[in-house]
Write a protein that holds these residues in place. Sequence first.
Motif, PDB file in Angstrom:
ATOM      1  N   PHE A 215     -50.521  20.777  39.286  1.00 46.51           N
ATOM      2  CA  PHE A 215     -51.134  21.816  40.122  1.00 46.51           C
ATOM      3  C   PHE A 215     -50.124  22.943  40.295  1.00 46.51           C
ATOM      4  O   PHE A 215     -49.042  22.738  40.833  1.00 46.51           O
ATOM      5  CB  PHE A 215     -51.527  21.230  41.485  1.00 46.51           C
ATOM      6  CG  PHE A 215     -52.662  20.252  41.415  1.00 46.51           C
ATOM      7  CD1 PHE A 215     -53.965  20.671  41.616  1.00 46.51           C
ATOM      8  CD2 PHE A 215     -52.430  18.915  41.115  1.00 46.51           C
ATOM      9  CE1 PHE A 215     -55.022  19.769  41.543  1.00 46.51           C
ATOM     10  CE2 PHE A 215     -53.474  18.001  41.035  1.00 46.51           C
ATOM     11  CZ  PHE A 215     -54.783  18.438  41.241  1.00 46.51           C
ATOM     12  N   SER A 222     -50.979  25.819  48.760  1.00 47.93           N
ATOM     13  CA  SER A 222     -50.535  24.457  49.044  1.00 47.93           C
ATOM     14  C   SER A 222     -51.531  23.650  49.873  1.00 47.93           C
ATOM     15  O   SER A 222     -51.707  22.452  49.649  1.00 47.93           O
ATOM     16  CB  SER A 222     -49.174  24.484  49.751  1.00 47.93           C
ATOM     17  OG  SER A 222     -49.269  25.176  50.984  1.00 47.93           O
ATOM     18  N   THR A 225     -54.287  22.457  47.682  1.00 47.79           N
ATOM     19  CA  THR A 225     -53.743  21.444  46.776  1.00 47.79           C
ATOM     20  C   THR A 225     -53.663  20.094  47.466  1.00 47.79           C
ATOM     21  O   THR A 225     -53.975  19.058  46.880  1.00 47.79           O
ATOM     22  CB  THR A 225     -52.342  21.866  46.279  1.00 47.79           C
ATOM     23  OG1 THR A 225     -52.435  23.129  45.626  1.00 47.79           O
ATOM     24  CG2 THR A 225     -51.777  20.839  45.312  1.00 47.79           C
ATOM     25  N   SER A 243     -47.140  18.704  41.746  1.00 50.23           N
ATOM     26  CA  SER A 243     -47.479  19.947  42.429  1.00 50.23           C
ATOM     27  C   SER A 243     -46.299  20.900  42.349  1.00 50.23           C
ATOM     28  O   SER A 243     -45.186  20.564  42.757  1.00 50.23           O
ATOM     29  CB  SER A 243     -47.825  19.683  43.900  1.00 50.23           C
ATOM     30  OG  SER A 243     -48.026  20.892  44.593  1.00 50.23           O
ATOM     31  N   GLN A 251     -44.126  20.912  51.694  1.00 46.37           N
ATOM     32  CA  GLN A 251     -45.079  20.336  50.746  1.00 46.37           C
ATOM     33  C   GLN A 251     -44.531  19.018  50.205  1.00 46.37           C
ATOM     34  O   GLN A 251     -45.238  18.010  50.135  1.00 46.37           O
ATOM     35  CB  GLN A 251     -45.338  21.312  49.602  1.00 46.37           C
ATOM     36  CG  GLN A 251     -46.393  20.860  48.595  1.00 46.37           C
ATOM     37  CD  GLN A 251     -47.793  21.187  49.039  1.00 46.37           C
ATOM     38  OE1 GLN A 251     -48.097  21.158  50.229  1.00 46.37           O
ATOM     39  NE2 GLN A 251     -48.649  21.510  48.100  1.00 46.37           N
TER      40      GLN A 251
END
Length: 261
Positions: A215, A222, A225, A243, A251
């Motif tokens: 991603f 974020s 996601t 990610s 994150q």
Amino acid sequence: MSNKPRIVFMYVKAGYGHIVPMKAIQDAFVRLYRDQFEVISVYPLKDQNNPRLNRLGHMLEHSTNVANRYPILGYGLCLLQKILPLRFVYYVMAKPKTRKAAVDLLKSYHADALVSTHWFTHYFAGFIHDEHLINIAYVPDAHILTLETAPSDLTIVSYDTCYQEALKKHPKRFNQNNLALSSFPIREEIAHTNLDKIKARELLHLPTNNLTLIFMDGSYGSKKTRKVIKKLLLSNMKLTIISIAGNHQSQSDYFKTLKIN
């Protein structure tokens, strides 16, 4: 000083979505035209001799971090800059003395072309009234922002949505002569790698047989996601999920709290 035309690539630390494309564009330009042009990379908003520009650079970096942490603020800022006049938005963010400091600094580069991937350097470059200077702006976003409609000789976008929006919503600013659609810039080391996906997974110590999903929504995407990845974790499939969100520590910390089957 070299007699070759000087191309100055202006970096702004306001998210990797601005830095990585610039690095890819500069690398490709150097590879293709190193013998014909003098290439210089600069960080105008981190110039130690310009306190005003340093403060502006810190403000942009801080606002990026805040928008990453509280996306609603980022959406609110985008909404405001759509409603308020472009000149007013820039005036609030960069007072005349700051703008003058930026323009003077950009003039000191003695460039034949200035290349930006951030709207602030693009905006400042527009105040240099030199018919021999080419002001080039690359827009890394999927949609054209009002802040990205400041004057330039050439604006390059990588999304058809952005290209069509620019022509439709800003017909007085953009046309087929000053707007170009390109592929998304890819860094040299990625574009010319000899690794296939299996070897790349082995190099990164990842499972080689899992379905691997990456991603690349960056920091601003974020929150979305996280929602998608949480749903994927409910699957019985063998997945490796990556990610990419720049230096987004929260994150990383969030994903460490998730329960993985």
